[in-house]
Design a protein around this motif. Sequence first.
Motif, PDB file in Angstrom:
ATOM      1  N   GLN A 165       0.851  -1.184   0.000  1.00 36.38           N
ATOM      2  CA  GLN A 165       0.000   0.000   0.000  1.00 36.38           C
ATOM      3  C   GLN A 165       0.887   1.233   0.000  1.00 36.38           C
ATOM      4  O   GLN A 165       1.857   1.313   0.747  1.00 36.38           O
ATOM      5  N   PHE A 167       0.698   5.536   0.154  1.00 36.50           N
ATOM      6  CA  PHE A 167      -0.144   6.700   0.387  1.00 36.50           C
ATOM      7  C   PHE A 167       0.743   7.879   0.746  1.00 36.50           C
ATOM      8  O   PHE A 167       1.929   7.713   1.059  1.00 36.50           O
ATOM      9  N   THR A 168       0.180   9.069   0.679  1.00 36.38           N
ATOM     10  CA  THR A 168       0.914  10.266   1.066  1.00 36.38           C
ATOM     11  C   THR A 168       0.508  10.674   2.469  1.00 36.38           C
ATOM     12  O   THR A 168      -0.509  10.206   3.009  1.00 36.38           O
ATOM     13  N   ASN A 169       1.284  11.573   3.069  1.00 42.26           N
ATOM     14  CA  ASN A 169       0.986  11.987   4.441  1.00 42.26           C
ATOM     15  C   ASN A 169      -0.278  12.825   4.545  1.00 42.26           C
ATOM     16  O   ASN A 169      -0.723  13.146   5.645  1.00 42.26           O
ATOM     17  N   ALA A 170      -0.858  13.171   3.401  1.00 39.82           N
ATOM     18  CA  ALA A 170      -2.124  13.907   3.406  1.00 39.82           C
ATOM     19  C   ALA A 170      -3.326  12.984   3.311  1.00 39.82           C
ATOM     20  O   ALA A 170      -4.464  13.410   3.486  1.00 39.82           O
ATOM     21  N   ASN A 171      -3.084  11.700   3.039  1.00 42.41           N
ATOM     22  CA  ASN A 171      -4.169  10.732   2.896  1.00 42.41           C
ATOM     23  C   ASN A 171      -4.678  10.247   4.243  1.00 42.41           C
ATOM     24  O   ASN A 171      -4.073  10.511   5.303  1.00 42.41           O
ATOM     25  N   ASN A 172      -5.797   9.506   4.193  1.00 43.76           N
ATOM     26  CA  ASN A 172      -6.195   8.681   5.325  1.00 43.76           C
ATOM     27  C   ASN A 172      -5.106   7.627   5.503  1.00 43.76           C
ATOM     28  O   ASN A 172      -4.785   6.871   4.583  1.00 43.76           O
ATOM     29  N   LEU A 173      -4.511   7.556   6.687  1.00 47.17           N
ATOM     30  CA  LEU A 173      -3.351   6.698   6.904  1.00 47.17           C
ATOM     31  C   LEU A 173      -3.714   5.337   7.493  1.00 47.17           C
ATOM     32  O   LEU A 173      -2.830   4.588   7.916  1.00 47.17           O
TER      33      LEU A 173
END
Length: 378
Positions: A165, A167-173
């Motif tokens: 997976q 994701f970026t630090n702005a996403n739902n983590l």
Amino acid sequence: MAYYSIFPEKDSTIYSNPDRDTLNTGIDEILELVKEKGDNDNKYYPSRILLQFNNSEINNIISNKIIGNFSASLELFTTEHKNLAQIQNVEVFALSQSWEEGTGRYSNLPTSSNGCSWIYRDNSTNKTEWITSNFAAGSTGSIATTLLTQGGGVWYTGSAFSSTQQFTNANNLDLNLNVTSIIQKFSASIFLSQTYPTGIINNGFIIKYSDTIETDTSSSKGTLSYFSVDTHTIFPPKLTFKWDDSIHNLQSSAKTSGELNVSLYRNKEEYNINEEATFRLNVRDKYPNRTFVTSSNYLDVSYFTTASYYSIRDAHTEEIVIPFDDEFTKLSADSDGMHFKLFMNGLQPERYYRLLFKHINNDGTEIFDNDYHFKVVR
């Protein structure tokens, strides 16, 4: 139309930091992926997460619940993250060696080593070390650099034994990793006594950063923190099975236009955690045509279209527990109306939940959210 979740029988974080490479954290409330800076050098040392789900529960779901094909996802729920890099890459693999959870905590002084750690897969008394070389066919482990402590688990390789997976630090983590192929390998071992590569023993999962991130000893990617099975919140990790067992052959009778009223009936409002409940919906026109009949037209059975779905939210936190899913939360239809089945043991007990319904027809999409509540109890 089915979601069925189970919770880990054990989980733990293991740390490669030389000050904690025999530390056990089996009953910590938090699981974390972190690269800790060494106390005596400038190196950054990675951690990894171990989880395992009960074989009997997996067996029960696959043999007694699931109809047809299924999807399985490993879900972990975020708590406080720190100093995250912009892009995060997380991997999960099927473990190829067994391990003990232990009862240690990160903050214990003296540190507890009565369960798995970076070096040992059992404890610091028996000292059964993770294999660090001469791995069996189709497996690997340890860490791909001599600059860091060797150990940290052994796992199977290949696309059928892993998932990733990004994701970026702005996403739902939150982590939501597709582990369908791994569960299929577990089930082949359980039901067919198959061995690698067709089937593998369920030793659980290992979650880690990619090798590129782990072996970079010069920088940290921040801390990804998740609730463990020992959390006192409603967000423990879970393994969720999804499949479509909906039956709707009444599209010709469905309401393809017009305003509708929806209500629940046969709703007990309170369900035991072990129940498999069937919820039924009463669908009718909001403004029925006036006709002269001998019975109320409010008693007529009406239907949503085949593009109709349910969703569940926690009534207090508004957390989406089961989302509207175009493939796996379809509503069924029979002679008594619309309905769906819900497995209560995938929900947290002593909580109130709210049901929502989505209906798509010629007029567009409508969400019905009319305070349809129920409670799950022990």
